[in-house]
Design an enzyme around this catalytic site. Structure first.
Site, PDB file in Angstrom:
ATOM      1  CG  ASP A   1      -1.996   0.947   1.172  1.00  0.00           C
ATOM      2  OD1 ASP A   1      -2.865   1.209   0.552  1.00  0.00           O
ATOM      3  OD2 ASP A   1      -1.941   1.967   1.927  1.00  0.00           O
TER       4      ASP A   1
ATOM      5  CD  GLU B   1      16.128 -14.869   3.448  1.00  0.00           C
ATOM      6  OE1 GLU B   1      15.272 -15.537   4.755  1.00  0.00           O
ATOM      7  OE2 GLU B   1      16.746 -13.295   4.024  1.00  0.00           O
TER       8      GLU B   1
HETATM    9  C1  GLC Z   1      -4.517   3.109  -0.776  1.00  0.00           C
HETATM   10  C2  GLC Z   1      -5.376   2.023  -0.471  1.00  0.00           C
HETATM   11  C3  GLC Z   1      -6.892   3.210   0.004  1.00  0.00           C
HETATM   12  C4  GLC Z   1      -6.125   4.257   1.209  1.00  0.00           C
HETATM   13  C5  GLC Z   1      -5.279   4.567   1.159  1.00  0.00           C
HETATM   14  C6  GLC Z   1      -4.317   4.924   2.779  1.00  0.00           C
HETATM   15  O1  GLC Z   1      -4.261   3.988  -1.853  1.00  0.00           O
HETATM   16  O2  GLC Z   1      -5.658   1.544  -1.446  1.00  0.00           O
HETATM   17  O3  GLC Z   1      -7.695   2.536  -0.124  1.00  0.00           O
HETATM   18  O4  GLC Z   1      -7.037   4.511   1.463  1.00  0.00           O
HETATM   19  O5  GLC Z   1      -4.193   3.499   0.674  1.00  0.00           O
HETATM   20  O6  GLC Z   1      -4.307   3.110   2.745  1.00  0.00           O
END
Ligand code: GLC
Length: 572
Positions: free
Chosen positions: A236, A285
């Site tokens: 993310d 790994e």
């Molecule tokens: C990413 C996720 C989204 C979230 C953001 C903050 O873009 O896909 O859903 O709100 O990160 O974590």
């Protein structure tokens, strides 16, 4: 559970545990680079299947539906976060990275889900959220409790404010969700204190990746889930971890508009790549080719390619493709640029049309172009679905790996008329931020029956955390199964053909064929794909034998008429 467990010196002898957790290969030998042409299905756990009737999807629910995903014909499943979280941003605010939130189940449920998936030949990719934690994370809570002298403050970005009494934020950065990217704290004695940085909601404080304890902790978290047997991570905000030294001002407001065009001091800084190099060593790994997938919003596909250099991650989402309208010339250009950008780093291109952050493509294509990816009008639904089906067949014919977001195989539209009081997207509640209409693509999906929640939960008439539209009875898995004209059967057929036709998915080239304006035709080995993005029928010589099409295509006397807004797959 979240203390600093530095384990970079962990002995290699643990490899036996890893072997035991290694998955059965989904589509070939373990030596195969399975991700290069994998179709990866995104499950949004809140909205996939609810086993206990509380209106919220959960891990046992997902587990019970794995055979559906195997039969659909996907290779891997990416699960959005299911970790312990106060749900300020639907789980993208993690309080404990090694625990399952009770609303989704337990670690034992996660273990059972991973094992079952492997038995069915499906791989599991979990979401990792390293840019920020929840404000309820133990580190952040201690940093607040212990006051300005707390060493834990070094793990986040705490700064004194500007102005005579520190009443102004430390710099001019804006939150992606709207408002300033800083929130002021209160000292333990009740006086106003330092500010902390949050690129997203105030409940999501950004980690300070310059602090070694943060890096150590995430290496340990990676190992925790790899030991559980997961096949990879979707990372993310992969472009956000490192901030420019000194956190310099940007010098202007409305910064959201600059995202995706300019390099910002908080996004896509070169320092992030060092982190992914260290993670790649850990992934390597483990047996079975575990992968990392970057969610990296960068100004260009070329910069996205930096995340998938041979010693970094394996894939990055192609958001430029997602943002391209239903228009032949623009599509051809983005396809060429995407393939050209990934070739030098020897990474597969990815293709994606929908996810949990954008209006579903059936609704995007139902509206006029240029409205962006958060749309509040249903548009011409019939047209949107027709184009969505055609767009999917185009995507699945391209070389590389493709992502499918839950419910798109049912042709679901976005729910554009959710009442304000049921919305949960945090950006909806912050003024002037991103549009905040992401709940519309997160409505629980319909499985069966004629009464809500349409098999999402165990009981007819039971709850679902967002209400489903009445029309969704006709769109359920049950309603569409066996109907050859349904979108579900189109996906099933397309994925079945893709599995048997080695020319689809594999490789890195498309050979463009001459095609009238507004249409596309390309060849991949013994396979040709034709696309008509116009509203008019277009007559062309039939490229071969029709394998599959998004609407009926008539072949007559060596010619075919490409129906408006259609895609055809041909064997040549
Ligand atoms: C990413 C996720 C989204 C979230 C953001 C903050 O873009 O896909 O859903 O709100 O990160 O974590």
């Amino acid at each position: 559970m979240t203390q600093n467990l530095a384990d970079t010196t962990r002995p290699a002898a643990d490899a036996t545990a890893h072997e035991a957790a290694a998955p059965a290969p989904a589509t070939g030998g373990t030596s195969r680079d399975w991700w290069r042409d994998a179709v990866i299905y995104q499950v949004y756990p809140r909205s996939f299947a609810d086993s206990n009737g509380d209106g919220m999807g959960d891990l046992p629910g997902i587990r019970s539906r794995l055979p559906y995903l195997r039969d659909l014909g996907v290779d891997a499943v990416w699960l959005s976060p299911f970790y312990a979280s106060p749900q300020a941003d639907a789980g993208y605010d993690v309080a404990d990275y090694r625990a399952v939130d009770p609303m989704f189940g337990t670690l034992l449920d996660a273990d059972a889900l991973i094992r079952d998936a492997h038995e069915l030949g499906l791989r599991i990719i979990v979401d990792l959220v390293p840019n920020h934690s929840s404000d309820q994370h133990e580190w952040f809570q201690r940093a607040l409790r212990e006051g300005p002298a707390s060493p834990l403050r070094e793990r986040y970005h705490f700064r004194p404010g500007k102005g005579e009494n520190g009443e102004l934020p430390p710099n001019d950065w804006e939150s992606i969700f709207g408002g300033p990217a800083w929130t002021r704290t209160e000292n333990p004695d009740g006086t106003p204190g330092d500010w902390y940085l949050h690129l997203f909601a105030p409940e999501q404080p950004d980690f300070n990746w310059e602090n070694p304890a943060v890096a150590d902790e995430f290496r340990s978290i990676l190992r925790f889930w790899l030991d559980m047997g997961v096949d990879g991570f979707r990372i993310d905000v992969a472009h956000g971890l490192v901030k420019a030294p000194g956190l310099p001002d940007i010098g202007g407001a409305d910064q959201l508009k600059l995202l995706g065009n300019d390099v910002m001091p908080f996004f896509d800084q070169d320092g992030v790549h060092e982190i992914y190099r260290s993670w790649r060593k850990i992934l390597d790994e483990y047996p079975g080719r575990r992968i990392g997938v970057a969610e990296a919003w960068t100004p260009t596909v070329q910069r996205t390619a930096n995340y998938v250099r041979p010693d970094e991650l394996h894939q990055a989402f192609n958001f430029q493709y997602l943002g391209t309208g239903w228009e032949a010339a623009a599509l051809r250009e983005v396809i060429d640029v995407s393939l050209d950008s990934m070739r030098p780093v020897d990474a597969p291109t990815t293709w994606v049309l929908s996810n949990h952050d954008v209006t579903r493509h059936a609704t995007r294509f139902a509206n006029p172009p240029g409205l962006g990816t958060q749309i509040r009008t249903p548009g011409d639904r019939e047209l949107g679905l027709r184009r969505a089906r055609a767009a999917t067949l185009l995507m699945l014919a391209l070389p590389g790996s493709a992502y499918v977001y839950q419910g798109e195989e049912l042709g679901l539209p976005d729910v554009t008329d959710l009442p304000d009081e049921v919305r949960q997207d945090p950006s909806f509640f912050r003024q002037a931020g991103q549009d905040g209409y992401r709940d519309g693509c997160r409505v629980p999906i319909p499985w069966s029956g004629t009464e809500a929640p349409y098999g999402f939960g165990p009981v007819a008439g039971g709850p679902s955390w967002l209400p489903q539209p009445a029309e969704w009875a006709a769109l359920s898995v049950e309603a569409q199964t066996g109907d050859p004209t349904s979108t579900l059967e189109l996906y099933r057929s397309a994925l079945a053909v893709r599995r048997t036709q080695s020319d689809l998915g594999a490789g890195t080239e498309v050979e463009w064929l001459d095609a009238p304006e507004g249409t596309l035709a390309f060849r991949r080995g013994a396979f040709v794909c034709t696309v008509n993005t116009t509203g008019e029928p277009v007559r062309i010589p039939a490229p071969g034998k029709l394998l599959l099409s998004s609407v009926e295509l008539v072949v007559d006397g060596g010619e075919t008429v490409l129906a408006p807004d259609s895609t055809g797959w041909w064997a040549v």
